[in-house]
Design a protein around this motif. Structure first.
Motif, short mmCIF file in Angstrom:
data_model
loop_
_atom_site.label_atom_id
_atom_site.label_comp_id
_atom_site.label_asym_id
_atom_site.label_seq_id
_atom_site.Cartn_x
_atom_site.Cartn_y
_atom_site.Cartn_z
N TYR A 16 1.27 -5.52 -2.43
CA TYR A 16 0.49 -4.63 -1.56
C TYR A 16 -0.89 -5.21 -1.30
CZ TYR A 16 -2.60 -0.78 -0.28
OH TYR A 16 -3.56 0.00 0.33
N LEU A 17 -1.56 -5.66 -2.35
CA LEU A 17 -2.91 -6.19 -2.19
C LEU A 17 -2.95 -7.47 -1.37
CD1 LEU A 17 -4.29 -5.54 -5.80
CD2 LEU A 17 -4.87 -4.29 -3.70
N GLY A 19 -1.53 -7.80 1.36
CA GLY A 19 -1.61 -7.38 2.75
C GLY A 19 -0.74 -8.26 3.62
N LYS A 20 -1.27 -8.64 4.78
CA LYS A 20 -0.54 -9.52 5.70
C LYS A 20 -1.21 -10.88 5.81
CE LYS A 20 1.73 -7.95 9.14
NZ LYS A 20 2.08 -7.43 10.48
N LYS A 21 -1.94 -11.24 4.74
CA LYS A 21 -2.63 -12.53 4.76
C LYS A 21 -1.65 -13.70 4.82
CE LYS A 21 -6.37 -15.08 2.53
NZ LYS A 21 -7.39 -15.07 1.46
N LEU A 74 -11.07 -5.68 -1.58
CA LEU A 74 -10.37 -5.80 -0.31
C LEU A 74 -10.58 -4.59 0.60
CD1 LEU A 74 -7.02 -7.23 -1.72
CD2 LEU A 74 -8.77 -8.51 -0.44
N VAL A 76 -9.23 -1.54 0.42
CA VAL A 76 -7.97 -0.89 0.79
C VAL A 76 -7.76 0.33 -0.10
CG1 VAL A 76 -6.90 -3.00 1.67
CG2 VAL A 76 -6.61 -2.39 -0.75
N HIS A 112 4.96 -4.99 4.02
CA HIS A 112 3.69 -4.38 3.65
C HIS A 112 3.78 -2.85 3.73
CE1 HIS A 112 -0.53 -4.05 2.84
NE2 HIS A 112 -0.77 -3.47 3.99
N ARG A 116 2.64 -0.46 0.79
CA ARG A 116 1.57 0.51 1.10
C ARG A 116 2.05 1.93 0.86
NH1 ARG A 116 0.62 -0.84 6.12
NH2 ARG A 116 2.03 0.75 6.94
N GLN A 186 -1.52 -12.85 -5.20
CA GLN A 186 -2.22 -12.73 -3.94
C GLN A 186 -3.56 -13.46 -3.98
OE1 GLN A 186 -2.85 -10.54 -6.28
NE2 GLN A 186 -5.03 -10.17 -6.03
#
Length: 199
Positions: A16-17, A19-21, A74, A76, A112, A116, A186
């Motif tokens: 989750y952390l 993300g979409k990196k 981050l 989030v 994600h 999430r 991550q």
């Protein structure tokens, strides 16, 4: 074109952390991502890890601090004690596998979306209605939740074997096929970015 095997867990807080990196990095380097959901608990068992429920209290306390630090860093939303964790990862994993085979939607967004849903939205990703809603929200046919369950189960099991063979032992775990370089966590995505830039 570089190929990245992404071993993931749909209930993993670190996925989750992330993300979409990963998707942003892959786009920048014209790399292809193959999403490989795995049963994280079995992966821990197979590679010398310890399931969260069996870890020493000091490790779990540190995990709590670290997750909250990362979420704050981050910026989030993050619930350290989600209402639906842990849950059965198989149904959501099968959905990711079916969506990848079907194509046409935002697969990174779907992955994600599942993580999430657990860590920020208090949703049960083992629930069929949640799976269908997330499939549709990311451009996939919600009926994929029912299609190819046998193939999904077979791929899910195969992903575990491939993860062990590739040297993965947690999630998120990224393996660049061409070089065999492995990146766990991550917080190693910047190193993956630099590695791809060197190819």
């Amino acid at each position: 074109m570089a190929c990245i095997d992404y071993y993931l867990g749909t209930i993993s807080p670190y996925c989750y952390l992330a993300g979409k990196k990963l998707e942003e990095i892959a786009d920048r380097h014209d790399a292809k991502i193959t999403y490989k959901p795995v049963d994280l608990l079995q992966l821990f068992d197979r590679t010398g890890g310890i399931r969260p429920a069996d870890r020493h209290v000091s490790r779990m306390e540190y995990r709590t601090q670290e997750l909250l630090r990362w979420a704050d860093h981050l910026r989030v939303p993050f619930n350290i004690k989600p209402a639906h964790w842990p849950v059965n990862m198989a149904p959501s994993s099968y959905a990711v596998i079916a969506a990848q085979q079907e194509g046409g939607g935002d697969l990174g967004g779907l992955v994600h979306g599942f993580t999430r849903a657990v860590w920020a939205e208090e949703r049960d990703i083992s629930d069929d209605s949640v799976i269908r809603e997330l499939l549709e929200a990311h451009g996939f046919d919600p009926a994929l939740a029912d299609k190819g369950l046998l193939a999904g189960a077979e791929t899910y099991g195969r992903n575990l074997e491939e993860a062990v063979t590739a040297g993965a032992f947690g999630a998120p775990f990224y393996v660049v096929r061409e070089t065999g370089q492995r990146f766990w966590g991550q917080d190693r995505l910047d190193f993956l970015d630099r590695h791809l830039a060197s190819l």
